[in-house]
Design an enzyme around this catalytic site. Structure first.
Site, PDB file in Angstrom:
ATOM      1  N   LYS A 126       1.018  -1.303  -0.077  1.00 48.03           N
ATOM      2  CA  LYS A 126      -0.022  -0.080  -0.045  1.00 48.03           C
ATOM      3  C   LYS A 126       0.782   1.269   0.060  1.00 48.03           C
ATOM      4  O   LYS A 126       2.129   1.143   0.385  1.00 48.03           O
ATOM      5  CB  LYS A 126      -1.011  -0.001   1.246  1.00 48.03           C
ATOM      6  CG  LYS A 126      -2.097   0.802   1.190  1.00 48.03           C
ATOM      7  CD  LYS A 126      -3.281   0.010   0.311  1.00 48.03           C
ATOM      8  CE  LYS A 126      -4.498   0.968   0.244  1.00 48.03           C
ATOM      9  NZ  LYS A 126      -5.625   0.330  -0.327  1.00 48.03           N
ATOM     10  N   ASP A 166      -7.642   4.091  -4.503  1.00 44.77           N
ATOM     11  CA  ASP A 166      -7.929   4.106  -3.178  1.00 44.77           C
ATOM     12  C   ASP A 166      -8.526   5.664  -2.786  1.00 44.77           C
ATOM     13  O   ASP A 166      -8.713   6.300  -3.592  1.00 44.77           O
ATOM     14  CB  ASP A 166      -6.733   3.705  -2.119  1.00 44.77           C
ATOM     15  CG  ASP A 166      -7.343   3.228  -0.766  1.00 44.77           C
ATOM     16  OD1 ASP A 166      -7.727   2.281  -0.511  1.00 44.77           O
ATOM     17  OD2 ASP A 166      -7.274   4.170   0.067  1.00 44.77           O
TER      18      ASP A 166
HETATM   19  P1  NDP Z   1     -13.149   7.704  -2.170  1.00 47.93           P
HETATM   20  O1  NDP Z   1     -12.153   8.669  -2.335  1.00 47.93           O
HETATM   21  O2  NDP Z   1     -13.684   7.391  -3.730  1.00 47.93           O
HETATM   22  O3  NDP Z   1     -14.275   7.818  -1.146  1.00 47.93           O
HETATM   23  C1  NDP Z   1     -14.037   8.041   0.105  1.00 47.93           C
HETATM   24  C2  NDP Z   1     -15.334   8.337   0.857  1.00 47.93           C
HETATM   25  O4  NDP Z   1     -15.038   8.323   2.011  1.00 47.93           O
HETATM   26  C3  NDP Z   1     -15.656   9.772   0.491  1.00 47.93           C
HETATM   27  O5  NDP Z   1     -17.157  10.052   0.700  1.00 47.93           O
HETATM   28  C4  NDP Z   1     -15.031  10.516   1.648  1.00 47.93           C
HETATM   29  O6  NDP Z   1     -15.602  11.689   1.828  1.00 47.93           O
HETATM   30  C5  NDP Z   1     -15.306   9.770   2.587  1.00 47.93           C
HETATM   31  N1  NDP Z   1     -14.211   9.683   3.912  1.00 47.93           N
HETATM   32  C6  NDP Z   1     -12.990   9.740   3.647  1.00 47.93           C
HETATM   33  N2  NDP Z   1     -12.424   9.909   4.830  1.00 47.93           N
HETATM   34  C7  NDP Z   1     -13.068  10.312   5.675  1.00 47.93           C
HETATM   35  C8  NDP Z   1     -13.123  10.492   7.056  1.00 47.93           C
HETATM   36  N3  NDP Z   1     -12.004  10.594   7.764  1.00 47.93           N
HETATM   37  N4  NDP Z   1     -14.295  10.573   7.710  1.00 47.93           N
HETATM   38  C9  NDP Z   1     -15.489  10.483   7.124  1.00 47.93           C
HETATM   39  N5  NDP Z   1     -15.584  10.251   5.963  1.00 47.93           N
HETATM   40  C10 NDP Z   1     -14.386  10.028   5.162  1.00 47.93           C
HETATM   41  O7  NDP Z   1     -12.561   6.532  -1.704  1.00 47.93           O
HETATM   42  P2  NDP Z   1     -12.972   4.539  -2.055  1.00 47.93           P
HETATM   43  O8  NDP Z   1     -14.389   4.912  -2.145  1.00 47.93           O
HETATM   44  O9  NDP Z   1     -12.229   4.424  -3.192  1.00 47.93           O
HETATM   45  O10 NDP Z   1     -12.642   4.083  -0.693  1.00 47.93           O
HETATM   46  C11 NDP Z   1     -13.484   3.907   0.500  1.00 47.93           C
HETATM   47  C12 NDP Z   1     -12.817   3.015   1.427  1.00 47.93           C
HETATM   48  O11 NDP Z   1     -12.932   1.548   0.662  1.00 47.93           O
HETATM   49  C13 NDP Z   1     -11.415   2.961   1.852  1.00 47.93           C
HETATM   50  O12 NDP Z   1     -11.369   2.345   3.078  1.00 47.93           O
HETATM   51  C14 NDP Z   1     -10.482   2.334   0.661  1.00 47.93           C
HETATM   52  O13 NDP Z   1      -9.623   1.806   1.297  1.00 47.93           O
HETATM   53  C15 NDP Z   1     -11.504   1.213   0.657  1.00 47.93           C
HETATM   54  N6  NDP Z   1     -11.286   0.341  -0.584  1.00 47.93           N
HETATM   55  C16 NDP Z   1     -11.465   0.778  -1.767  1.00 47.93           C
HETATM   56  C17 NDP Z   1     -11.167  -0.071  -2.934  1.00 47.93           C
HETATM   57  C18 NDP Z   1     -11.329   0.636  -4.352  1.00 47.93           C
HETATM   58  O14 NDP Z   1     -11.328  -0.197  -5.138  1.00 47.93           O
HETATM   59  N7  NDP Z   1     -11.760   1.840  -4.368  1.00 47.93           N
HETATM   60  C19 NDP Z   1     -10.916  -1.290  -2.909  1.00 47.93           C
HETATM   61  C20 NDP Z   1     -11.087  -1.809  -1.481  1.00 47.93           C
HETATM   62  C21 NDP Z   1     -11.211  -1.098  -0.401  1.00 47.93           C
HETATM   63  P3  NDP Z   1     -15.283  13.208   1.030  1.00 47.93           P
HETATM   64  O15 NDP Z   1     -16.047  13.109  -0.316  1.00 47.93           O
HETATM   65  O16 NDP Z   1     -15.645  14.144   1.869  1.00 47.93           O
HETATM   66  O17 NDP Z   1     -13.897  13.145   1.143  1.00 47.93           O
END
Ligand code: NDP
Length: 450
Positions: A126, A166
């Site tokens: 990562k 991510d």
């Molecule tokens: P994105 O950047 O597309 O979205 C992240 C979302 O989470 C946004 O809505 C963001 O809000 C919110 N967020 C981020 N940090 C915080 C926080 N500290 N408190 C509250 N809300 C928060 O990321 P992904 O959807 O790609 O990833 C989401 C999760 O899934 C992560 O844990 C990632 O590691 C995991 N994941 C992702 C994969 C992928 O294929 N993308 C694969 C496997 C796991 P805002 O818009 O305000 O920033």
């Protein structure tokens, strides 16, 4: 003190005492593999725990870039190449101000076992930076991505370590990172996945994590004679994983009624307006607050008004809950609220979104629990399908990739179930997933010698 306790004690006494997220992930794995270690004395004689829990390589680098006002900005960059026993390192890149070595170490550690659980031959890594893409111009994001890649491109390669998306790293960032790698190396090597289609990306990769989460959850429910059809569901987050989980929930006849971002929660009792959500979060990249301007039925609760530190999402009565935002977003208070409102299943889209005491509460109250290592593995699985397409120069249709994703999620569930039966774990899929992943990695390490 047994072998596991000793390994945990040694890890905590090491030189990374502030690694709270990593120790949380480590403890969960070590506690749950106890029955495996007891049945396999060779893991103790081979000192496999000490060998698995230390990263092979941790890379730190400085990133200097010029902002739009020609000021020089400096960020921190990291890549944790944790374990490559099963194949080349593979793991996403996160750009978020909260990124630090502890968070990336926990994510890389989880990634080892998640990747192993898919049954595909990839190791775990990562990386990321404390750079915040929010409120930056496209040109600033491009300059940062170019500087990030320039700082460490020599440490990756299509047979060494493959990056992916991510939090904060979507198609735009992936495109700039890939473009810079190509310029620096004069190759077209597939060193990053989740690429835009025009750069050799795979159809259905964008949807894979969210869709895979729902496919896995369905399998789990199917075994209990249940289905998501007609059920009210809550989802946290509003990024890639959350949006595609919501999309697939609709496809399965469920009613997803919430989404959230770092500033607040939307509750729409008639179901989230998916087109509006996509417009706000993918096209415009703005706060969810803007949902209210175009909805007559939604309620917006801003973060400062949450009842507890967790999220307002968990206060909404539902059949199924899908935490899809970030680590530790579902705490004990959130779990209590969900349980008192009758939740039947919680399935993790984000990485380690549920705090350990919340997981314990779900288990104690017989709430089915789908752990992230299994439930969100669809993303990395389709990334490997993307790598295969790149190397064979043969491209699959959306339907073909989606079908393979469904097969992989179904196999993951079946493989975990076999472990649960073998070790009398009942519905403890957390332990089942950890044992499955750990065993595959440990066996591969032993076969390769010290
Ligand atoms: P994105 O950047 O597309 O979205 C992240 C979302 O989470 C946004 O809505 C963001 O809000 C919110 N967020 C981020 N940090 C915080 C926080 N500290 N408190 C509250 N809300 C928060 O990321 P992904 O959807 O790609 O990833 C989401 C999760 O899934 C992560 O844990 C990632 O590691 C995991 N994941 C992702 C994969 C992928 O294929 N993308 C694969 C496997 C796991 P805002 O818009 O305000 O920033």
């Amino acid at each position: 003190m047994d072998y596991i306790e000793l390994a945990m004690k040694k890890a905590k006494a090491g030189n990374c005492k502030s690694d709270t997220n990593f120790f949380q992930a480590l403890e969960e794995v070590l506690v749950s593999i106890k029955p495996l270690i007891e049945r396999h004395p060779e893991y103790t004689t081979q000192n496999i725990i000490d060998r698995v829990i230390v990263p092979n390589r941790s890379i730190y680098f400085k990133i200097e870039w010029l902002d739009d006002s020609n000021n020089i900005q400096v960020n921190h960059g990291y890549r944790i190449q944790f374990n490559n026993a099963l194949g080349p390192y593979k793991g996403g890149v996160r750009f978020h101000p909260s990124v630090n070595p502890d968070i990336l170490k926990f994510l890389a550690f989880e990634q080892i076992f998640k990747n192993a659980i898919t049954g595909l031959h990839i190791g775990g890594s990562k990386g990321g930076s404390d750079f915040d893409p929010k409120c930056k111009s496209d040109e600033e994001v491009m300059k940062f991505c170019q500087a990030f890649m320039t700082s460490f491109y020599h440490s990756i390669g299509e047979d060494i370590d493959i990056l992916g998306g991510d939090i904060g790293v979507g198609a735009r960032e992936v495109g700039y990172l890939f473009g810079q790698y190509k310029k620096l190396t004069n190759t077209n090597d597939s060193i990053i996945t989740s690429k835009p289609l025009s750069l050799g990306g795979s159809l259905a990769r964008n949807e894979a994590t969210g869709y895979g989460l729902i496919y896995f959850t369905q399998k789990l429910l199917q075994d209990k004679g249940e289905t998501l059809k007609g059920k009210v569901c809550v989802v946290s987050g509003s990024g890639n994983v959350a949006i595609h989980a919501i999309e697939k929930l609709y496809d399965k006849g469920a009613i997803p009624v919430t989404c959230s971002d770092s500033k607040g929660t939307i509750y729409d009792r008639n179901g989230i307006d998916l087109a509006l959500l996509k417009k706000l979060k993918i096209k415009q990249r703005v706060s969810l607050k803007n949902y209210m301007a175009e909805s007559k039925t939604a309620i917006y609760v801003k973060k400062s008004d949450y009842k507890n530190n967790s999220s307002h999402v968990w206060e909404i009565p539902c059949y199924a809950a899908f935490p899809c935002a970030t680590q530790n977003e579902l705490d004990k208070a959130g779990a209590k609220a969900l349980i008192s409102n009758g939740v039947k299943i919680v399935s993790e889209g984000a990485n380690m979104p549920t705090r350990p005491d919340a997981v314990d509460l779900f288990v104690a109250n017989k709430v089915l629990f789908g752990p992230a290592k299994a439930a969100n593995a669809g993303g990395v699985a389709v990334s490997v399908i993307e790598m295969g397409q790149n190397s064979s120069l043969t491209y699959l249709s959306f339907k073909q990739v989606d079908k393979r994703l469904q097969g992989i999620m179904s196999d993951i569930y079946k493989d975990i179930k076999v472990i649960c039966d073998k070790y009398d774990l009942g519905d403890d899929f957390v332990s089942g997933a950890n044992i499955l992943g750990f065993q595959r990695v440990a066996d591969a390490m032993i076969m390769q010698g010290v």
